[in-house]
Scaffold this motif. Sequence first.
Motif, PDB file in Angstrom:
ATOM      1  N   LEU A  44      47.791  45.710  -7.127  1.00 50.02           N
ATOM      2  CA  LEU A  44      46.961  44.547  -7.305  1.00 50.02           C
ATOM      3  C   LEU A  44      45.938  44.846  -8.412  1.00 50.02           C
ATOM      4  O   LEU A  44      45.610  43.998  -9.193  1.00 50.02           O
ATOM      5  CB  LEU A  44      46.144  44.170  -5.932  1.00 50.02           C
ATOM      6  N   CYS A  47      47.343  43.526 -11.442  1.00 50.62           N
ATOM      7  CA  CYS A  47      47.447  42.132 -11.680  1.00 50.62           C
ATOM      8  C   CYS A  47      46.171  41.407 -12.564  1.00 50.62           C
ATOM      9  O   CYS A  47      45.034  41.771 -12.101  1.00 50.62           O
ATOM     10  CB  CYS A  47      47.829  41.414 -10.410  1.00 50.62           C
ATOM     11  N   SER A  50      44.690  39.434  -9.234  1.00 52.44           N
ATOM     12  CA  SER A  50      44.742  40.180  -8.131  1.00 52.44           C
ATOM     13  C   SER A  50      43.559  40.107  -7.228  1.00 52.44           C
ATOM     14  O   SER A  50      43.334  40.422  -6.382  1.00 52.44           O
ATOM     15  CB  SER A  50      44.721  41.758  -8.583  1.00 52.44           C
ATOM     16  N   TYR A  54      44.679  34.956  -5.677  1.00 52.11           N
ATOM     17  CA  TYR A  54      46.235  35.283  -5.883  1.00 52.11           C
ATOM     18  C   TYR A  54      46.889  35.366  -4.539  1.00 52.11           C
ATOM     19  O   TYR A  54      48.127  34.970  -4.221  1.00 52.11           O
ATOM     20  CB  TYR A  54      46.454  36.589  -6.984  1.00 52.11           C
ATOM     21  N   THR A  82      56.826  41.778  -3.413  1.00 55.99           N
ATOM     22  CA  THR A  82      56.088  43.058  -3.679  1.00 55.99           C
ATOM     23  C   THR A  82      57.133  43.860  -4.248  1.00 55.99           C
ATOM     24  O   THR A  82      56.733  44.636  -5.532  1.00 55.99           O
ATOM     25  CB  THR A  82      55.039  43.371  -2.796  1.00 55.99           C
ATOM     26  N   ASP A  85      58.530  42.998  -7.672  1.00 55.66           N
ATOM     27  CA  ASP A  85      57.544  43.223  -8.722  1.00 55.66           C
ATOM     28  C   ASP A  85      57.386  44.576  -9.116  1.00 55.66           C
ATOM     29  O   ASP A  85      57.559  44.878 -10.192  1.00 55.66           O
ATOM     30  CB  ASP A  85      56.109  42.644  -8.249  1.00 55.66           C
ATOM     31  N   CYS A  96      52.839  41.782 -11.379  1.00 56.52           N
ATOM     32  CA  CYS A  96      52.558  40.475 -10.654  1.00 56.52           C
ATOM     33  C   CYS A  96      53.228  39.173 -11.094  1.00 56.52           C
ATOM     34  O   CYS A  96      52.753  38.411 -11.312  1.00 56.52           O
ATOM     35  CB  CYS A  96      51.242  40.281 -10.113  1.00 56.52           C
ATOM     36  N   GLY A  98      55.592  37.966  -9.871  1.00 55.58           N
ATOM     37  CA  GLY A  98      55.623  36.937  -8.873  1.00 55.58           C
ATOM     38  C   GLY A  98      56.915  36.986  -7.986  1.00 55.58           C
ATOM     39  O   GLY A  98      57.327  36.305  -6.969  1.00 55.58           O
TER      40      GLY A  98
END
Length: 101
Positions: A44, A47, A50, A54, A82, A85, A96, A98
């Motif tokens: 995170l 990101c 993050s 989100y 996750t 990613d 991130c 997606g």
Amino acid sequence: MNIPLGEKVTLDIVTLFHQYSGDDGTIDMPGPVNLMMENFPNFLSGCEKSDTDYLSNALEKKDDNKDKKVNYSEFLSLLGDTAIDYHKIMHGVAPCSGGSQ
């Protein structure tokens, strides 16, 4: 006993879910946000998105039955995104991006 990596990872995923889920086998909000923030801080931190918004948006998309709870199947879907990613990051894509979100 030496547990093969695949079995250990799978058992760890089940254990992670059960650390946050209640007796009904779901995680009530904001539990899934806490789960992600506590267990994926490095992911995170990469990101730009993050923050909780989100995560809330990602979790809302995974809440198939819109009951404001995450069941095991929905949790696995979020975990899968996750992992997608993480794989993309290993190939130079921005964090991130997606998963399949």
